[in-house]
Design a protein around this motif. Sequence first.
Motif, mmCIF file in Angstrom:
data_model
loop_
_atom_site.group_PDB
_atom_site.id
_atom_site.type_symbol
_atom_site.label_atom_id
_atom_site.label_comp_id
_atom_site.label_asym_id
_atom_site.label_seq_id
_atom_site.Cartn_x
_atom_site.Cartn_y
_atom_site.Cartn_z
ATOM 1 N N GLN A 32 -2.315 82.305 27.272
ATOM 2 C CA GLN A 32 -3.406 81.360 27.494
ATOM 3 C C GLN A 32 -4.155 81.679 28.784
ATOM 4 N N LEU A 33 -3.434 82.105 29.812
ATOM 5 C CA LEU A 33 -4.093 82.484 31.065
ATOM 6 C C LEU A 33 -4.987 83.709 30.862
ATOM 7 N N GLU A 34 -4.552 84.599 30.005
ATOM 8 C CA GLU A 34 -5.324 85.807 29.735
ATOM 9 C C GLU A 34 -6.568 85.518 28.904
ATOM 10 N N SER A 35 -6.423 84.676 27.897
ATOM 11 C CA SER A 35 -7.535 84.430 26.977
ATOM 12 C C SER A 35 -8.477 83.313 27.427
ATOM 13 N N ASN A 36 -7.927 82.299 28.085
ATOM 14 C CA ASN A 36 -8.752 81.146 28.449
ATOM 15 C C ASN A 36 -8.214 80.497 29.730
ATOM 16 N N PRO A 37 -8.375 81.165 30.881
ATOM 17 C CA PRO A 37 -7.850 80.602 32.128
ATOM 18 C C PRO A 37 -8.631 79.357 32.543
ATOM 19 N N PRO A 38 -8.003 78.465 33.303
ATOM 20 C CA PRO A 38 -8.709 77.287 33.793
ATOM 21 C C PRO A 38 -9.857 77.685 34.716
ATOM 22 N N GLN A 72 5.207 71.512 32.418
ATOM 23 C CA GLN A 72 4.186 71.002 33.340
ATOM 24 C C GLN A 72 3.006 71.987 33.435
ATOM 25 N N ALA A 73 3.330 73.273 33.518
ATOM 26 C CA ALA A 73 2.271 74.281 33.571
ATOM 27 C C ALA A 73 1.447 74.264 32.295
ATOM 28 N N GLN A 74 2.110 74.142 31.162
ATOM 29 C CA GLN A 74 1.407 74.107 29.884
ATOM 30 C C GLN A 74 0.520 72.864 29.785
ATOM 31 N N ALA A 75 0.994 71.743 30.291
ATOM 32 C CA ALA A 75 0.218 70.508 30.268
ATOM 33 C C ALA A 75 -1.064 70.674 31.090
ATOM 34 N N LEU A 76 -0.979 71.366 32.208
ATOM 35 C CA LEU A 76 -2.180 71.614 33.022
ATOM 36 C C LEU A 76 -3.170 72.489 32.249
ATOM 37 N N LEU A 77 -2.655 73.467 31.532
ATOM 38 C CA LEU A 77 -3.530 74.334 30.758
ATOM 39 C C LEU A 77 -4.159 73.591 29.580
ATOM 40 N N ASP A 78 -3.405 72.689 28.975
ATOM 41 C CA ASP A 78 -3.901 71.941 27.825
ATOM 42 C C ASP A 78 -4.834 70.801 28.234
ATOM 43 N N GLY A 79 -4.649 70.313 29.466
ATOM 44 C CA GLY A 79 -5.367 69.132 29.909
ATOM 45 C C GLY A 79 -6.737 69.404 30.306
#
Length: 79
Positions: A32-38, A72-79
Amino acid sequence: MRRLFLFAAAFVISTPLFAMHCPADMAKIDKQLESNPPSDPAVLQQVLTLRGEGQQLHEAGKHAESVEILDQAQALLDG
């Protein structure tokens, strides 16, 4: 005595399940960080920090804690 045995058996069985869960979570975060980083640099830094902590906990054998941190990290990415 029977309950104690069942508890111990459940613990022994669940530990490897958490161990296998951690690398999958880390791979999902990496993808997710590679394809769509915050877009927010602060969120990105927090995700990277949590991901690193999750990996360290996994390597230390603290799989349940690792899964919590990676969630928690995934929640930040999803949020």
